[in-house]
Enzyme design. Structure first.
Site, PDB file in Angstrom:
ATOM      1  N   CYS A 235       0.818  -1.208   0.000  1.00 25.45           N
ATOM      2  CA  CYS A 235       0.000   0.000   0.000  1.00 25.45           C
ATOM      3  C   CYS A 235       0.850   1.255   0.000  1.00 25.45           C
ATOM      4  O   CYS A 235       1.305   1.713   1.045  1.00 25.45           O
ATOM      5  CB  CYS A 235      -0.922  -0.026   1.209  1.00 25.45           C
ATOM      6  SG  CYS A 235      -1.951   1.425   1.267  1.00 25.45           S
TER       7      CYS A 235
ATOM      8  N   CYS B 221      -0.615   4.188   2.075  1.00 27.40           N
ATOM      9  CA  CYS B 221      -0.441   4.122   3.543  1.00 27.40           C
ATOM     10  C   CYS B 221       1.009   4.395   3.923  1.00 27.40           C
ATOM     11  O   CYS B 221       1.274   5.032   4.926  1.00 27.40           O
ATOM     12  CB  CYS B 221      -0.793   2.759   4.128  1.00 27.40           C
ATOM     13  SG  CYS B 221      -1.858   1.744   3.181  1.00 27.40           S
ATOM     14  N   ASP B 222       1.950   3.845   3.149  1.00 24.06           N
ATOM     15  CA  ASP B 222       3.340   3.817   3.617  1.00 24.06           C
ATOM     16  C   ASP B 222       4.305   4.691   2.827  1.00 24.06           C
ATOM     17  O   ASP B 222       5.420   4.954   3.291  1.00 24.06           O
ATOM     18  CB  ASP B 222       3.860   2.361   3.557  1.00 24.06           C
ATOM     19  CG  ASP B 222       3.000   1.427   4.383  1.00 24.06           C
ATOM     20  OD1 ASP B 222       2.441   1.897   5.395  1.00 24.06           O
ATOM     21  OD2 ASP B 222       2.863   0.238   4.026  1.00 24.06           O
TER      22      ASP B 222
END
Ligand code: NAP
Length: 329
Positions: A148, A151-152
């Site tokens: 992801c 997200c990261d």
């Protein structure tokens, strides 16, 4: 088990779940949504769109909309009409007799398993990201391996560093494009010599000077140390069998999804890939009367937010008709 029998219980809280809730609530069915307990990627309230930065193809948003915002808005709309929302994760179901029983937990609150009885159930549990299945992938989880980018990607470990994205679909090009904002370079490793992503998104990625395609190649191993995390990947050219090391501080897997339907095994007909089998083609009926499904858990073909929302709508209308036909008010 509470003695009340719910008219409609919706399992899942992506676009299919929230749309089903909006329709069921507006039909005065007072639905319950078991929305997930946020203890893992496949348990997050809102589902996959919670990791999508920009949704440009959901009709009604000329400038696009952030995935999280879209999900929060749908949730608010469902709540407005009287949907009851529980941050619970469903562990199993019993569809062998009516009313159906749904077992769920709220691990965040440390609650015991709860059982809810329902006249109708709508399955809208979506799908979860696949990984390559390499042992080194596990080893470097949270140390540079991710599925992801949204997200990261902004984490300090990835900033101004070379990164690898694996895959050739829309997810892969979207992740690569997103990561190019932070990374010094993004190697897009794909096992074939052509992307399956939509033309617009593929062109955007392939004309991005920071994105370097690595065709006909597979990641064999993720390299690194416990202290530094990921330092590179070993890739094999599938035509020449030549192996090479690409230096990178992160590897993002973007190779498709698996439906979140394990808890339904033995209770409902699933296909060989685990997707819920829908009866009557275009409707939402499953192999169990009174159980309906919509969204990515039942759709391996389209898998779009808008198609999921449409399927959720159908499931709610089918549930409403079922209740009326059976005299349940
Ligand atoms: P996908 O379209 O199924 O693509 C998966 C990619 O991963 C394919 O290129 C596949 O290779 C590759 N792959 C699969 N298993 C692999 C393995 N074990 N090792 C290496 N590569 C592997 O999945 P997706 O990209 O997640 O997209 C799913 C759906 O969501 C699609 O309908 C897509 O259009 C949609 N989507 C839309 C957006 C958007 O519009 N913003 C964003 C993301 C996704 P092959 O090509 O060789 O099969």
């Amino acid at each position: 088990m509470s003695s009340a029998i719910e008219k409609v219980v919706i399992i899942g809280s992506g676009p299919a779940g929230w749309t089903a809730a909006i329709y069921a609530a507006r039909a005065n069915l007072s639905p319950v949504v078991l929305a997930g307990d946020n203890l893992g990627r496949d348990r997050v309230k809102g589902g996959q769109l919670m990791w999508t930065s920009e949704v440009e193809n959901f009709p009604g948003f000329v400038k696009g909309i952030d995935g999280k915002e879209l999900m929060h808005t749908m949730e608010q709309q469902a709540a407005l009409f009287g949907t009851r929302i529980r941050s619970h994760f469903v562990t199993k179901v019993d569809f062998s007799s009516h009313p159906y029983r749904i077992f769920h937990v709220d691990d965040m609150a440390g609650e015991e398993e709860t059982v809810t009885a329902a006249h109708t159930v709508i399955i809208a549990t979506g799908a979860a990201a696949n990984y390559l299945g390499l042992p080194s992938e596990r080893k470097f989880e949270n140390l540079g391996v991710s599925a992801c980018a949204v997200c990261d990607g902004a984490l300090p470990r990835f900033r101004d560093q070379p990164l690898v994205v694996v895959g050739g679909g829309d997810s892969a090009v979207e992740e690569a494009t997103y990561l190019s904002k932070f990374a010094s370079r993004v190697h897009l490793v794909h096992r074939r010599d052509a992307l399956r992503a939509s033309k617009v998104m593929a062109n955007r990625a392939l004309t991005n000077p920071k994105i370097v395609p690595v065709w006909n190649s597979a990641v064999e191993e993720i390299l690194g140390t416990e202290e530094k995390g990921v330092t590179g990947v070993r890739v094999k050219n599938l035509q020449t069998h030549h192996t090479d090391v690409i230096e990178a501080s992160g590897m993002f897997a973007a190779i498709g999804h698996t439906p979140n339907t394990k808890f339904l095994e033995g209770q409902l007909e699933l296909n060989d890939k685990g997707y819920v089998v829908l009866k009557d083609g275009f409707r939402s009926l499953t192999s169990v009367e009174g159980v309906f499904a919509g969204g990515d858990c039942a759709d391996s073909t389209y898998r779009q937010a808008i198609t999921a929302a449409g399927m959720g709508c159908k499931a709610a209308i089918d549930a409403e008709r079922y209740l009326a036909e059976h005299g349940i008010h």
